[in-house]
Design an enzyme around this catalytic site. Sequence first.
Site, PDB file in Angstrom:
ATOM      1  N   THR A  80       0.841  -1.198   0.000  1.00 41.29           N
ATOM      2  CA  THR A  80       0.000   0.000   0.000  1.00 41.29           C
ATOM      3  C   THR A  80       0.879   1.252   0.000  1.00 41.29           C
ATOM      4  OG1 THR A  80      -0.112  -0.136   2.414  1.00 41.29           O
ATOM      5  CG2 THR A  80      -1.911  -1.131   1.186  1.00 41.29           C
ATOM      6  N   ASN A 105      -6.369  -4.922   0.441  1.00 43.62           N
ATOM      7  CA  ASN A 105      -6.692  -5.846   1.524  1.00 43.62           C
ATOM      8  C   ASN A 105      -7.135  -7.183   0.935  1.00 43.62           C
ATOM      9  OD1 ASN A 105      -7.972  -7.219   3.728  1.00 43.62           O
ATOM     10  ND2 ASN A 105      -7.976  -5.270   4.801  1.00 43.62           N
ATOM     11  N   HIS A 138      -4.127   0.610  13.449  1.00 42.66           N
ATOM     12  CA  HIS A 138      -3.100  -0.369  13.068  1.00 42.66           C
ATOM     13  C   HIS A 138      -1.923  -0.303  14.042  1.00 42.66           C
ATOM     14  CE1 HIS A 138      -5.150  -0.568   9.127  1.00 42.66           C
ATOM     15  NE2 HIS A 138      -4.594  -1.763   9.045  1.00 42.66           N
ATOM     16  N   LYS A 142       3.233   0.601  11.097  1.00 40.50           N
ATOM     17  CA  LYS A 142       2.606   0.832   9.782  1.00 40.50           C
ATOM     18  C   LYS A 142       3.050   2.165   9.209  1.00 40.50           C
ATOM     19  CE  LYS A 142      -1.610   0.411   7.155  1.00 40.50           C
ATOM     20  NZ  LYS A 142      -0.932  -0.379   6.135  1.00 40.50           N
TER      21      LYS A 142
HETATM   22  N1  NAP Z   1      -3.037  -5.872   0.911  1.00 40.88           N
HETATM   23  C1  NAP Z   1      -3.055  -6.499   2.083  1.00 40.88           C
HETATM   24  O1  NAP Z   1      -3.893  -7.374   2.337  1.00 40.88           O
HETATM   25  C2  NAP Z   1      -1.999  -6.142   3.094  1.00 40.88           C
HETATM   26  C3  NAP Z   1      -1.966  -6.757   4.358  1.00 40.88           C
HETATM   27  C4  NAP Z   1      -0.920  -6.435   5.234  1.00 40.88           C
HETATM   28  C5  NAP Z   1       0.050  -5.522   4.822  1.00 40.88           C
HETATM   29  N2  NAP Z   1      -0.039  -4.946   3.589  1.00 40.88           N
HETATM   30  C6  NAP Z   1       0.988  -4.040   3.063  1.00 40.88           C
HETATM   31  O2  NAP Z   1       2.015  -4.883   2.535  1.00 40.88           O
HETATM   32  C7  NAP Z   1       3.277  -4.215   2.649  1.00 40.88           C
HETATM   33  C8  NAP Z   1       4.239  -5.119   3.421  1.00 40.88           C
HETATM   34  O3  NAP Z   1       3.722  -5.338   4.724  1.00 40.88           O
HETATM   35  P1  NAP Z   1       4.584  -6.116   5.835  1.00 40.88           P
HETATM   36  O4  NAP Z   1       3.742  -6.085   7.047  1.00 40.88           O
HETATM   37  O5  NAP Z   1       5.062  -7.411   5.291  1.00 40.88           O
HETATM   38  O6  NAP Z   1       5.800  -5.095   5.970  1.00 40.88           O
HETATM   39  P2  NAP Z   1       7.306  -5.429   6.445  1.00 40.88           P
HETATM   40  O7  NAP Z   1       7.266  -6.435   7.554  1.00 40.88           O
HETATM   41  O8  NAP Z   1       7.957  -4.106   6.686  1.00 40.88           O
HETATM   42  O9  NAP Z   1       7.939  -6.145   5.178  1.00 40.88           O
HETATM   43  C9  NAP Z   1       8.301  -5.470   3.990  1.00 40.88           C
HETATM   44  C10 NAP Z   1       9.532  -6.160   3.496  1.00 40.88           C
HETATM   45  O10 NAP Z   1       9.876  -5.737   2.173  1.00 40.88           O
HETATM   46  C11 NAP Z   1      11.293  -5.690   2.132  1.00 40.88           C
HETATM   47  N3  NAP Z   1      11.749  -4.909   0.972  1.00 40.88           N
HETATM   48  C12 NAP Z   1      11.996  -3.590   0.900  1.00 40.88           C
HETATM   49  N4  NAP Z   1      12.396  -3.270  -0.357  1.00 40.88           N
HETATM   50  C13 NAP Z   1      12.393  -4.416  -1.067  1.00 40.88           C
HETATM   51  C14 NAP Z   1      12.695  -4.752  -2.406  1.00 40.88           C
HETATM   52  N5  NAP Z   1      13.091  -3.820  -3.301  1.00 40.88           N
HETATM   53  N6  NAP Z   1      12.593  -6.042  -2.807  1.00 40.88           N
HETATM   54  C15 NAP Z   1      12.185  -6.991  -1.946  1.00 40.88           C
HETATM   55  N7  NAP Z   1      11.889  -6.738  -0.646  1.00 40.88           N
HETATM   56  C16 NAP Z   1      11.986  -5.467  -0.222  1.00 40.88           C
HETATM   57  C17 NAP Z   1      11.667  -5.105   3.474  1.00 40.88           C
HETATM   58  O11 NAP Z   1      13.009  -5.331   3.792  1.00 40.88           O
HETATM   59  P3  NAP Z   1      13.738  -4.287   4.840  1.00 40.88           P
HETATM   60  O12 NAP Z   1      12.990  -4.407   6.124  1.00 40.88           O
HETATM   61  O13 NAP Z   1      15.125  -4.820   4.888  1.00 40.88           O
HETATM   62  O14 NAP Z   1      13.628  -2.936   4.206  1.00 40.88           O
HETATM   63  C18 NAP Z   1      10.741  -5.886   4.391  1.00 40.88           C
HETATM   64  O15 NAP Z   1      11.300  -7.128   4.786  1.00 40.88           O
HETATM   65  C19 NAP Z   1       2.969  -2.871   3.327  1.00 40.88           C
HETATM   66  O16 NAP Z   1       2.784  -1.892   2.322  1.00 40.88           O
HETATM   67  C20 NAP Z   1       1.653  -3.117   4.050  1.00 40.88           C
HETATM   68  O17 NAP Z   1       0.908  -1.937   4.249  1.00 40.88           O
HETATM   69  C21 NAP Z   1      -1.039  -5.245   2.734  1.00 40.88           C
END
Ligand code: NAP
Length: 245
Positions: A80, A105, A138, A142
């Site tokens: 997002t 979502n 959240h 976030k």
């Molecule tokens: N649509 C849905 O249903 C839903 C549900 C939950 C969350 N989300 C969204 O999904 C996203 C991720 O959520 P999360 O909770 O998993 O966040 P998170 O725990 O912060 O994970 C994001 C990951 O992406 C990695 N990353 C950053 N740049 C990258 C790249 N170029 N290539 C590959 N990996 C990379 C980060 O590594 P580093 O930490 O080393 O930077 C981190 O491990 C957010 O935008 C969140 O709002 C969506």
Amino acid sequence: MNKSLKIVLMGYGKMGKAIENIALSRGHKMVQVFSSKSPATSPDAIPAADIIIEFTRPETAYKNLELSIKSGTPVITGTTGWLERLNEIEILCAERDGTFLYSSNFSIGMNVFFEINQLLARLMNKTGDYRASMEERHHIQKKDKPSGTAVTLAQQIINESSRISNWTLEQGQTNTELPIKVVREGDIKGFHSIEYRSDIDRIRIEHEAFSREGFAMGAVMVAEWIVNKKGVFRMEDYVREVLLH
Ligand SMILES: NC(=O)c1ccc[n+]([C@@H]2O[C@H](COP(=O)([O-])OP(=O)(O)OC[C@H]3O[C@@H](n4cnc5c(N)ncnc54)[C@H](OP(=O)(O)O)[C@@H]3O)[C@@H](O)[C@H]2O)c1
């Protein structure tokens, strides 16, 4: 029994790990996991697969999705906070005859909630006396504010309303604005509520996610559904084809 999919995962944070667990438990295989330390850098660096699932960060999503579409592999994303460039990705997907789906979502329960929100907004548009407002809560890590889900819910209300034209995070809004209260605390997985209040009563609907499993399960189910399709899709397409029939 679904066909076993070869999956490329982009992002190995909270969601990436939850998706991997569910995908493996449903008989799928991870052919590559890209992380921030080893990101995808060109379409050729992405191995052959049935589907790419992207859950990274707002600042990296666009590049990952561009590379994914250029690689020719279907891609779904839940990242997002990058929506101002969604249209560019959808155009690229159409030009390349690719397959793409973005959802703010992936939870199946939330997608049922989206349907209810639209119906309620349509009904409330005929009643002049109610003020609509929203709240989302959240966890403190976030990054985006309001949540992508809150933006989707707000946009659904705006689309159904002849009075409300935009959402706002400000208090003291005009009656053409939909106020969204944002709370960041603890480890809340995702809470969204919509309220319509008049002098005589109040209608309130709410959805609360108890774990990330719901998002991850929805993403894997959508991946299974989309692999043999071509085009730009929304979760509504999944809901209408799979849940409403
Ligand atoms: N649509 C849905 O249903 C839903 C549900 C939950 C969350 N989300 C969204 O999904 C996203 C991720 O959520 P999360 O909770 O998993 O966040 P998170 O725990 O912060 O994970 C994001 C990951 O992406 C990695 N990353 C950053 N740049 C990258 C790249 N170029 N290539 C590959 N990996 C990379 C980060 O590594 P580093 O930490 O080393 O930077 C981190 O491990 C957010 O935008 C969140 O709002 C969506």
